[in-house]
Design a protein around this motif. Structure first.
Motif, mmCIF file in Angstrom:
data_model
loop_
_atom_site.group_PDB
_atom_site.id
_atom_site.type_symbol
_atom_site.label_atom_id
_atom_site.label_comp_id
_atom_site.label_asym_id
_atom_site.label_seq_id
_atom_site.Cartn_x
_atom_site.Cartn_y
_atom_site.Cartn_z
ATOM 1 N N LYS A 33 69.954 -26.427 51.806
ATOM 2 C CA LYS A 33 70.404 -25.686 52.979
ATOM 3 C C LYS A 33 70.184 -24.191 52.746
ATOM 4 C CE LYS A 33 73.405 -26.708 56.518
ATOM 5 N NZ LYS A 33 72.780 -27.579 57.461
ATOM 6 N N LEU A 34 69.817 -23.506 53.792
ATOM 7 C CA LEU A 34 69.730 -22.044 53.737
ATOM 8 C C LEU A 34 71.114 -21.510 54.097
ATOM 9 C CD1 LEU A 34 68.081 -19.464 53.385
ATOM 10 C CD2 LEU A 34 67.449 -19.632 55.792
ATOM 11 N N PHE A 35 71.834 -21.030 53.105
ATOM 12 C CA PHE A 35 73.196 -20.539 53.318
ATOM 13 C C PHE A 35 73.181 -19.073 53.732
ATOM 14 C CE2 PHE A 35 74.174 -23.846 50.001
ATOM 15 C CZ PHE A 35 74.932 -24.660 50.814
ATOM 16 N N LEU B 209 84.178 -36.117 50.236
ATOM 17 C CA LEU B 209 84.151 -34.720 49.802
ATOM 18 C C LEU B 209 82.857 -34.069 50.263
ATOM 19 C CD1 LEU B 209 85.272 -35.236 46.089
ATOM 20 C CD2 LEU B 209 86.649 -34.200 47.898
ATOM 21 N N VAL B 210 82.924 -32.765 50.533
ATOM 22 C CA VAL B 210 81.737 -31.978 50.852
ATOM 23 C C VAL B 210 81.750 -30.757 49.946
ATOM 24 C CG1 VAL B 210 80.540 -30.609 52.603
ATOM 25 C CG2 VAL B 210 81.718 -32.721 53.269
ATOM 26 N N PHE B 211 80.630 -30.522 49.258
ATOM 27 C CA PHE B 211 80.492 -29.366 48.387
ATOM 28 C C PHE B 211 79.336 -28.505 48.869
ATOM 29 C CE2 PHE B 211 82.623 -32.415 45.719
ATOM 30 C CZ PHE B 211 83.560 -31.641 45.051
ATOM 31 N N LEU B 212 79.533 -27.190 48.889
ATOM 32 C CA LEU B 212 78.473 -26.230 49.161
ATOM 33 C C LEU B 212 78.203 -25.528 47.841
ATOM 34 C CD1 LEU B 212 79.899 -24.634 52.433
ATOM 35 C CD2 LEU B 212 78.472 -26.648 52.202
ATOM 36 N N LEU B 213 77.070 -25.794 47.244
ATOM 37 C CA LEU B 213 76.723 -25.235 45.937
ATOM 38 C C LEU B 213 75.640 -24.186 46.153
ATOM 39 C CD1 LEU B 213 76.643 -28.615 43.972
ATOM 40 C CD2 LEU B 213 78.553 -27.002 44.185
ATOM 41 N N VAL C 173 88.460 -25.199 54.681
ATOM 42 C CA VAL C 173 87.924 -25.039 53.339
ATOM 43 C C VAL C 173 89.123 -25.135 52.398
ATOM 44 C CG1 VAL C 173 86.805 -23.452 51.717
ATOM 45 C CG2 VAL C 173 86.003 -23.605 54.076
ATOM 46 N N THR C 174 89.092 -26.083 51.479
ATOM 47 C CA THR C 174 90.239 -26.273 50.589
ATOM 48 C C THR C 174 90.105 -25.509 49.285
ATOM 49 O OG1 THR C 174 89.257 -28.301 49.733
ATOM 50 C CG2 THR C 174 90.815 -28.532 51.552
ATOM 51 N N SER C 175 88.884 -25.116 48.947
ATOM 52 C CA SER C 175 88.683 -24.378 47.708
ATOM 53 C C SER C 175 87.412 -23.547 47.826
ATOM 54 C CB SER C 175 88.566 -25.360 46.535
ATOM 55 O OG SER C 175 88.306 -24.667 45.342
ATOM 56 N N TRP D 223 81.081 -19.718 57.822
ATOM 57 C CA TRP D 223 80.202 -20.805 58.255
ATOM 58 C C TRP D 223 80.815 -22.156 57.904
ATOM 59 C CZ3 TRP D 223 77.732 -24.552 55.323
ATOM 60 C CH2 TRP D 223 76.805 -25.341 56.011
ATOM 61 N N ALA D 224 81.328 -22.278 56.674
ATOM 62 C CA ALA D 224 81.923 -23.538 56.223
ATOM 63 C C ALA D 224 83.156 -23.890 57.050
ATOM 64 C CB ALA D 224 82.280 -23.447 54.745
ATOM 65 N N GLN D 225 83.980 -22.901 57.364
ATOM 66 C CA GLN D 225 85.172 -23.156 58.178
ATOM 67 C C GLN D 225 84.782 -23.609 59.582
ATOM 68 O OE1 GLN D 225 87.011 -19.313 57.485
ATOM 69 N NE2 GLN D 225 88.592 -20.253 56.213
#
Length: 107
Positions: free
Chosen positions: A69-71, A18-22, A89-91, A81-83
């Motif tokens: 990370k600098l989002f 899993l990868v999460f961007l918080l 991106v699933t969620s 960016w995530a795509q």
């Protein structure tokens, strides 16, 4: 903020990476609570600058990675960016104020 992760009801134990961007405009402590996630599976948590992830006691943290990370500032740009970075991106969830976030992971 407490992030509660557990698998969808049709999955007994989640065994995939899993990868999460918080992301948050202010630094946060993300407290992770998990149920039925297989140990030893790679899970990556990217957090906004100054934020940290606190793991529960146990071996989940041994296979988890945390990186600041600098989002991108706007959510549309973050999603793009995530795509681009991960292909899918699933969620995607945006919350203004929350103490608890519940996420079901699975197929």
């Amino acid at each position: 903020v407490t992030l509660h992760l557990n698998p969808i009801s049709s999955v007994h134990i989640h065994q995939k990476p899993l990868v999460f961007l918080l992301n948050s405009p202010l630094p946060l402590v993300w407290k992770l609570k998990t149920e039925r996630l297989a140990p030893g599976v790679r899970r990556v948590f990217f957090v906004s600058l100054g934020s940290v992830v606190q793991f529960e006691t146990g071996n989940f943290s041994l296979s988890a990675e945390t990186e600041e990370k600098l989002f991108p500032e706007k959510n549309e740009h973050l999603l793009q960016w995530a795509q681009k970075e991960y292909g899918a991106v699933t969620s995607f969830t945006e919350l203004k104020i929350s103490r608890n976030i519940y996420i079901k992971v699975g197929e």
